[in-house]
Structure formats: structure tokens, C-alpha cells
Write a protein that holds these residues in place. Structure first.
Motif, PDB file in Angstrom:
ATOM      1  N   THR A  94       0.811  -1.218   0.000  1.00 49.59           N
ATOM      2  CA  THR A  94       0.000   0.000   0.000  1.00 49.59           C
ATOM      3  C   THR A  94       0.844   1.268   0.000  1.00 49.59           C
ATOM      4  N   LEU A 102     -18.144  -4.524  -3.144  1.00 51.91           N
ATOM      5  CA  LEU A 102     -16.834  -4.223  -3.714  1.00 51.91           C
ATOM      6  C   LEU A 102     -16.957  -3.176  -4.807  1.00 51.91           C
ATOM      7  N   GLU A 103     -18.038  -3.214  -5.542  1.00 48.74           N
ATOM      8  CA  GLU A 103     -18.280  -2.218  -6.585  1.00 48.74           C
ATOM      9  C   GLU A 103     -18.325  -0.809  -5.984  1.00 48.74           C
ATOM     10  N   ALA A 154     -16.924   0.106  -3.121  1.00 48.61           N
ATOM     11  CA  ALA A 154     -15.587   0.431  -2.617  1.00 48.61           C
ATOM     12  C   ALA A 154     -14.680   0.917  -3.746  1.00 48.61           C
ATOM     13  N   LYS A 155     -14.778   0.267  -4.912  1.00 49.74           N
ATOM     14  CA  LYS A 155     -13.960   0.692  -6.049  1.00 49.74           C
ATOM     15  C   LYS A 155     -14.364   2.080  -6.535  1.00 49.74           C
ATOM     16  N   LYS A 156     -15.649   2.329  -6.555  1.00 43.16           N
ATOM     17  CA  LYS A 156     -16.124   3.648  -6.971  1.00 43.16           C
ATOM     18  C   LYS A 156     -15.669   4.714  -5.985  1.00 43.16           C
ATOM     19  N   LYS A 163     -13.063   4.586  -4.217  1.00 46.19           N
ATOM     20  CA  LYS A 163     -11.628   4.759  -4.435  1.00 46.19           C
ATOM     21  C   LYS A 163     -11.370   5.687  -5.614  1.00 46.19           C
ATOM     22  N   GLU A 164     -12.112   5.515  -6.682  1.00 46.86           N
ATOM     23  CA  GLU A 164     -11.985   6.394  -7.842  1.00 46.86           C
ATOM     24  C   GLU A 164     -12.312   7.842  -7.490  1.00 46.86           C
ATOM     25  N   HIS A 172      -7.520   2.501  -0.061  1.00 40.32           N
ATOM     26  CA  HIS A 172      -7.220   1.078  -0.224  1.00 40.32           C
ATOM     27  C   HIS A 172      -8.423   0.252   0.234  1.00 40.32           C
ATOM     28  N   ILE A 173      -8.542  -0.955  -0.326  1.00 41.45           N
ATOM     29  CA  ILE A 173      -9.676  -1.830  -0.034  1.00 41.45           C
ATOM     30  C   ILE A 173      -9.172  -3.093   0.656  1.00 41.45           C
ATOM     31  N   GLU A 182      -8.339  -8.717  -5.511  1.00 42.51           N
ATOM     32  CA  GLU A 182      -9.167  -7.521  -5.321  1.00 42.51           C
ATOM     33  C   GLU A 182      -8.862  -6.757  -4.027  1.00 42.51           C
ATOM     34  N   GLU A 217      -6.234  -5.320  -0.973  1.00 36.83           N
ATOM     35  CA  GLU A 217      -4.869  -4.897  -0.692  1.00 36.83           C
ATOM     36  C   GLU A 217      -4.456  -5.141   0.754  1.00 36.83           C
TER      37      GLU A 217
END
Length: 372
Positions: free
Chosen positions: A9, A126-127, A129-131, A133-134, A140-141, A160, A162
Motif C-alpha cells: 500500500t 466491492l463495486e 468500494a472501487k467507486k 476509491k476512484e 485502499h480496499i 481484489e 490490498e
């Protein structure tokens, strides 16, 4: 305080992390004093969850975060499994914590394959969390799990996540041996951030705090995260982190031999079983299922009310009872079969009464309706 790299990380994390669950047990002013003292002594990891006191833990931590954000690696967790709900929870956590970003958001308490699939599926958490993050709301996830670690192993192989957090301690090392034998090598191989929770096995190791912390500090992990709700507890843990020297292999074996919580009942899952060369692997397999079932905590021995209550509260803490029952039925040789061979067994080097223990496992997982 000593710091270690948190996987890949890029974060440098203090050896001792501050878990926020037990902050819900104390007033805000005491929580603030503990958190500030921890940071003043070089700690830098604060962790909580949206579910801890329905946001109360986050709000108490937030009063510190708003003043000292640059000093902190800040993490929270979501137990929501759909994207919309998870994003709402992330936003609420940011508000409670008085910050514009989390360093880590954990998918919390992933229990089984179906649970993991719901997280990973389109429209899963998770979707979100990724959004997040963007959008810069999350850096970090991560993922957390309890008990038998097969689902964590499967999750980490997806690439997927970290950061991973689960429980490591010298007691559950023998109830869930795949934690150290399979999970730790995997996270080290993939350079995934590795956090230890429950170093005292949910308080079960309260009489042996120094050895318990030294044991987990010695593992190939990045930080040990623990709840602290008193000045005495905080100062003790800070001192243990500051004075830490790694355990040698000889010291670990001495701990395994003499720790009273292991005593003459907990199977140490020895590489070479001293009881039987022919049936050693079967014996270990049966006792491993008992570890999954109730952490080998019910041993048929009378205890004082406080000790009994603690064991009774913790034995099914991880909810692996059904898993143990299902896997036990698939064993080719069960406790009842081994009892027929007990006359051939040699003495266990840790003093376990193997025949009696097999009878108890047969009572827990087999067909016996009363304990013999």
C-alpha cells in the motif's frame, strides 16, 4: 514506536494499532484521552466500523481525526453487501469520522463462500468500494474474516484486496491451523497488508497478556490491532510494543508446552503425532474439527462460574459449528472409530488424555447423545 510496511500500500504502520470497538464502552472524554496518548507515543493506526455502536465509535474517533488527520492511517468497515448500501455506509463513516477520505475500507466479517460471492458480484459492495476509491473517498480496499480461513484464502486469490485482517493468537493457532500454515504464506507471497486482530483470543488469554502479544508481534504480520478502553491497558500495550523482542523457536515451543489455556486438552496439531504413527493424521483431523466446532473450549471439566461463562460465551464466537459438523461427517475415520484403536495409542507428549478427548468429540460431533 516501531513501524512496518503495510503490504504494497505504501503505508508505514505502527506495530500496535488502536481498535475502536471498545470505545463504545467509555465516555467521549476518556476515549479522546486514550486516542491522543496513543498518537503521542507514535501509534498511527486507528480502526473502527460503521456498526460499532451504530456509529458511536466513529464519532468519538472523529473528534481526534479532525485535529490530527495527517498523523493517522484511518480505517473503517462496512458489513453491507450491496453497492448502494455500502456507499451510503462509507459516506456516513466519513461524516462521523470528520474526514474526506479513509485510508482503508474493509469488507467486514466475510463468513462463507456465498457471502464473498455477494461482495464480488455486480452490484455488490466491492463495486461501491472501487467507486469510492476512484472518487478519492477511499485509498485502499481490505477484507476481514473470523474463524476458519478458507473463504479469506479464496478472496485474496482474486487480487481484489490490498489489506487483510483476521485473528492470530497462540490459542486459535491450534483451532484454525490454516491461519498460520496457509493464509500467512499466501499474504506474504502476494505482499498483501496483514493485520492481526484478537491477539488475546477475545480476552481468553487475559492471564498471559505479555506472552500473547509477544507471540503475535513475532509473526510475519504488519501490525497488531487491539481494543483499549483504559489507561492501564493502553500503557501496558504500548510498553509491550516498545520492548518487543521476537520469540525464538525454542521460546514458542516453551509457550506451547506450558500455556495454561492450552494445558493438557488442546491438540497442538504436531507435525508428527506422538500418539500414533498409523492414525496420527486421523487424530489430528478429528481434533481439528473440534477446533472449528467450539475452539476446543468445552472439555468436560468443572470450572468456577466466571471461567465457565467466558468459555461458554466464546466457544461458538466464530459461528463455524455447522461447517465443523459438515466436514466431520466427511471424515473417513471419526472419533468413534479411533476409540476402538485407543488401546494401541502411546502417550501424547503434551499430556492429552486422547481417549477422553475422543469421547468428548464423539459427544460434540458424533452420535453419542451424552458425554461418557
Amino acid at each position: 514506536m516501531k513501524k512496518r510496511s503495510l503490504g504494497n500500500t505504501g503505508l508505514e504502520i505502527s506495530l500496535l494499532g488502536f481498535g475502536g470497538f471498545h470505545l463504545i464502552e467509555i465516555p467521549a472524554d476518556r476515549a479522546a484521552d486514550l486516542l491522543n496518548t496513543y498518537l503521542d507515543h507514535g501509534g498511527n493506526y486507528l480502526e473502527t466500523a460503521a456498526s460499532y455502536g451504530d456509529g458511536e465509535s466513529e464519532k468519538k474517533i472523529g473528534e481526534i481525526v479532525k485535529k490530527r488527520r495527517d498523523e493517522i492511517i484511518l480505517a473503517s468497515k462496512t458489513g453491507v453487501r450491496d453497492a448502494g448500501g455500502a456507499m451510503e455506509e462509507i459516506d456516513r463513516s466519513l461524516k462521523n469520522l470528520q474526514t474526506d477520505h479513509l485510508d482503508i475500507i474493509f469488507m467486514h466479517g466475510v463468513g462463507d463462500k456465498a457471502d464473498l460471492e455477494s461482495i464480488l458480484a455486480p452490484g455488490g459492495s466491492l463495486e461501491a468500494a472501487k467507486k469510492a476509491k476512484e472518487m478519492g473517498k477511499v485509498k485502499h480496499i481490505g477484507i476481514t474474516g473470523h474463524g476458519q480461513p478458507d473463504v479469506l484464502i479464496e478472496a485474496l486469490k482474486t487480487g481484489e484486496f490490498e489489506v487483510m485482517m483476521t485473528h492470530f493468537n497462540y490459542f486459535d493457532n491450534f483451532n484454525f491451523p490454516r491461519l498460520e500454515k496457509k493464509l500467512l504464506p499466501l499474504v506474504r507471497e502476494r505482499n498483501i497488508g496483514t493485520l492481526c486482530m484478537k491477539p488475546l483470543a477475545d480476552g481468553f488469554l487475559w492471564q498471559n497478556v505479555e506472552d500473547a502479544f509477544r507471540y503475535v508481534f513475532s509473526l510475519p504480520i504488519d501490525a497488531v490491532v487491539t481494543g483499549m478502553n483504559s489507561r492501564e491497558m493502553l500503557e501496558m500495550d504500548l510498553n509491550l510494543a516498545a520492548e518487543f523482542e521476537p520469540m525464538t523457536a525454542e521460546e514458542k515451543e516453551e509457550l506451547f508446552k506450558n500455556a495454561e489455556e492450552l494445558g493438557d486438552y488442546i491438540c497442538r496439531q504436531c507435525a508428527d503425532c506422538s500418539v500414533s504413527r498409523k492414525f496420527g493424521e486421523n487424530i489430528k483431523g478429528v481434533f481439528r474439527m473440534e477446533g472449528y466446532y467450539d475452539r476446543q473450549m468445552y472439555d468436560g471439566r468443572p470450572r468456577n462460574p466466571a471461567d465457565y461463562a467466558l468459555r461458554d460465551r466464546l466457544r461458538f464466537w466464530f459461528g463455524d459449528k455447522k461447517l465443523a459438523e459438515e466436514r466431520y461427517q466427511k471424515l473417513e475415520i471419526k472419533a468413534a472409530d479411533l476409540l476402538k484403536k485407543a488401546a494401541e495409542f502411546k502417550a501424547c507428549k503434551y499430556g492429552l488424555d486422547v481417549k477422553n478427548k475422543l469421547e468428548i468429540v464423539d459427544y460434540k460431533l458424533g452420535e453419542s447423545e451424552i458425554m461418557q
